[in-house]
Design a protein around this motif. Structure first.
Motif, PDB file in Angstrom:
ATOM      1  N   GLN A  85       0.844  -1.185   0.000  1.00  0.00           N
ATOM      2  CA  GLN A  85       0.000   0.000   0.000  1.00  0.00           C
ATOM      3  C   GLN A  85       0.889   1.249   0.000  1.00  0.00           C
ATOM      4  OE1 GLN A  85      -3.275  -0.523   0.025  1.00  0.00           O
ATOM      5  NE2 GLN A  85      -4.130   1.532   0.259  1.00  0.00           N
ATOM      6  N   VAL A  86       0.526   2.204  -0.821  1.00  0.00           N
ATOM      7  CA  VAL A  86       1.262   3.471  -0.911  1.00  0.00           C
ATOM      8  C   VAL A  86       0.268   4.605  -0.749  1.00  0.00           C
ATOM      9  CG1 VAL A  86       2.680   4.953  -2.359  1.00  0.00           C
ATOM     10  CG2 VAL A  86       2.979   2.471  -2.446  1.00  0.00           C
ATOM     11  N   GLN A  87       0.594   5.537   0.101  1.00  0.00           N
ATOM     12  CA  GLN A  87      -0.212   6.749   0.236  1.00  0.00           C
ATOM     13  C   GLN A  87       0.579   7.926  -0.306  1.00  0.00           C
ATOM     14  OE1 GLN A  87      -1.315   6.736   4.451  1.00  0.00           O
ATOM     15  NE2 GLN A  87      -3.313   5.925   3.889  1.00  0.00           N
ATOM     16  N   LEU A  88      -0.106   8.754  -1.092  1.00  0.00           N
ATOM     17  CA  LEU A  88       0.552   9.857  -1.785  1.00  0.00           C
ATOM     18  C   LEU A  88      -0.109  11.175  -1.410  1.00  0.00           C
ATOM     19  CD1 LEU A  88       0.656   8.151  -5.311  1.00  0.00           C
ATOM     20  CD2 LEU A  88       2.479   8.215  -3.612  1.00  0.00           C
ATOM     21  N   VAL A  89       0.721  12.176  -1.132  1.00  0.00           N
ATOM     22  CA  VAL A  89       0.213  13.498  -0.772  1.00  0.00           C
ATOM     23  C   VAL A  89       0.968  14.553  -1.571  1.00  0.00           C
ATOM     24  CG1 VAL A  89      -0.159  15.171   1.064  1.00  0.00           C
ATOM     25  CG2 VAL A  89      -0.360  12.717   1.556  1.00  0.00           C
ATOM     26  N   GLU A  90       0.217  15.259  -2.431  1.00  0.00           N
ATOM     27  CA  GLU A  90       0.818  16.319  -3.248  1.00  0.00           C
ATOM     28  C   GLU A  90       0.825  17.653  -2.506  1.00  0.00           C
ATOM     29  OE1 GLU A  90      -1.801  13.846  -6.190  1.00  0.00           O
ATOM     30  OE2 GLU A  90      -1.945  14.649  -4.166  1.00  0.00           O
ATOM     31  N   SER A  91       1.752  18.508  -2.891  1.00  0.00           N
ATOM     32  CA  SER A  91       1.810  19.868  -2.369  1.00  0.00           C
ATOM     33  C   SER A  91       2.529  20.743  -3.386  1.00  0.00           C
ATOM     34  CB  SER A  91       2.531  19.910  -1.015  1.00  0.00           C
ATOM     35  OG  SER A  91       3.860  19.463  -1.155  1.00  0.00           O
ATOM     36  N   THR A 139       8.769   1.045   0.222  1.00  0.00           N
ATOM     37  CA  THR A 139       9.004   0.448  -1.089  1.00  0.00           C
ATOM     38  C   THR A 139       8.866   1.457  -2.216  1.00  0.00           C
ATOM     39  OG1 THR A 139       6.674  -0.201  -1.243  1.00  0.00           O
ATOM     40  CG2 THR A 139       8.229  -1.805  -0.301  1.00  0.00           C
ATOM     41  N   PHE A 140       9.061   2.721  -1.915  1.00  0.00           N
ATOM     42  CA  PHE A 140       8.891   3.775  -2.922  1.00  0.00           C
ATOM     43  C   PHE A 140       9.724   3.500  -4.156  1.00  0.00           C
ATOM     44  CE2 PHE A 140       7.803   7.831  -4.496  1.00  0.00           C
ATOM     45  CZ  PHE A 140       8.946   8.512  -4.893  1.00  0.00           C
ATOM     46  N   SER A 141      10.925   2.995  -3.968  1.00  0.00           N
ATOM     47  CA  SER A 141      11.833   2.780  -5.097  1.00  0.00           C
ATOM     48  C   SER A 141      11.418   1.639  -6.012  1.00  0.00           C
ATOM     49  CB  SER A 141      13.254   2.528  -4.577  1.00  0.00           C
ATOM     50  OG  SER A 141      13.273   1.361  -3.786  1.00  0.00           O
ATOM     51  N   THR A 142      10.390   0.903  -5.658  1.00  0.00           N
ATOM     52  CA  THR A 142       9.898  -0.175  -6.514  1.00  0.00           C
ATOM     53  C   THR A 142       8.704   0.260  -7.359  1.00  0.00           C
ATOM     54  OG1 THR A 142       8.369  -1.095  -4.881  1.00  0.00           O
ATOM     55  CG2 THR A 142      10.647  -1.890  -4.829  1.00  0.00           C
ATOM     56  N   ALA A 201       1.226   6.158  -8.592  1.00  0.00           N
ATOM     57  CA  ALA A 201       2.272   5.142  -8.475  1.00  0.00           C
ATOM     58  C   ALA A 201       1.800   3.830  -9.075  1.00  0.00           C
ATOM     59  CB  ALA A 201       2.632   4.939  -7.007  1.00  0.00           C
ATOM     60  N   LYS A 202       2.726   3.144  -9.717  1.00  0.00           N
ATOM     61  CA  LYS A 202       2.461   1.788 -10.206  1.00  0.00           C
ATOM     62  C   LYS A 202       3.725   0.971 -10.024  1.00  0.00           C
ATOM     63  CE  LYS A 202       2.335   0.606 -14.465  1.00  0.00           C
ATOM     64  NZ  LYS A 202       3.482  -0.328 -14.449  1.00  0.00           N
ATOM     65  N   ARG A 203       3.536  -0.325  -9.825  1.00  0.00           N
ATOM     66  CA  ARG A 203       4.696  -1.183  -9.606  1.00  0.00           C
ATOM     67  C   ARG A 203       5.521  -1.316 -10.868  1.00  0.00           C
ATOM     68  NH1 ARG A 203       5.105  -4.622  -5.419  1.00  0.00           N
ATOM     69  NH2 ARG A 203       7.251  -4.608  -6.125  1.00  0.00           N
ATOM     70  N   LEU A 204       6.831  -1.255 -10.670  1.00  0.00           N
ATOM     71  CA  LEU A 204       7.820  -1.618 -11.669  1.00  0.00           C
ATOM     72  C   LEU A 204       7.837  -0.682 -12.881  1.00  0.00           C
ATOM     73  CD1 LEU A 204       7.428  -5.491 -11.395  1.00  0.00           C
ATOM     74  CD2 LEU A 204       8.994  -3.982 -10.163  1.00  0.00           C
ATOM     75  N   VAL A 205       7.359  -1.096 -14.033  1.00  0.00           N
ATOM     76  CA  VAL A 205       7.647  -0.400 -15.278  1.00  0.00           C
ATOM     77  C   VAL A 205       6.794   0.853 -15.449  1.00  0.00           C
ATOM     78  CG1 VAL A 205       8.404  -2.506 -16.402  1.00  0.00           C
ATOM     79  CG2 VAL A 205       6.033  -1.811 -16.597  1.00  0.00           C
ATOM     80  N   THR A 206       7.329   1.787 -16.220  1.00  0.00           N
ATOM     81  CA  THR A 206       6.634   3.042 -16.484  1.00  0.00           C
ATOM     82  C   THR A 206       5.454   2.835 -17.433  1.00  0.00           C
ATOM     83  OG1 THR A 206       8.111   3.538 -18.329  1.00  0.00           O
ATOM     84  CG2 THR A 206       8.734   4.398 -16.176  1.00  0.00           C
TER      85      THR A 206
END
Length: 123
Positions: free
Chosen positions: A1-7, A28-31, A98-103
């Motif tokens: 699970q990833v939570q994202l907060v823009e500013s 795991t942000f780098s993944t 965010a998505k896992r692995l590839v762009t």
């Protein structure tokens, strides 16, 4: 699970600059490949830019190429979007995703989204 907060959104005159940030939770942000999308009033959400997991690969929509720069700092779990030479047509709510692995440039490929930050460019 990833939570994202823009500013970093706000009101700026045409020709000005803004820097958006997106803070991510988790270890795991780098993944995750990370992208920026935007949605203008009355329009569908559209792709802006994407960066690969380690930051080595980037891709931009034609409308922002040469003006916007996407980057990331994996040590800080943070994604950035430097926006220069802003135009009124850049006015939109900007979302990080965010998505896992590839762009990917496809909105439906992204699993996690922030709440958005408003960018308004006056003429």
């Amino acid at each position: 699970q990833v939570q994202l907060v823009e500013s970093g959104g706000g009101l700026v005159q045409a020709g000005g600059s803004l820097r958006l940030s997106c803070a991510a939770s988790g270890r795991t942000f780098s993944t995750y490949a990370m992208g920026w999308f935007r949605q203008a009033p009355g329009k569908e959400r559209e792709f802006v830019a994407v960066v690969s997991m380690q930051g080595g690969t980037t891709y931009y929509a034609d409308s922002v190429k040469g003006r916007f720069t996407i980057s990331r700092d994996n040590a800080k779990n943070t994604l950035y979007l430097q926006m220069n030479s802003l135009k009124p047509e850049d006015t939109a709510v900007y979302y990080c995703a965010a998505k896992r692995l590839v762009t990917s440039v496809r909105e439906n490929d992204y699993n996690y989204w922030g709440q958005g930050t408003q960018v308004t460019v006056s003429s």
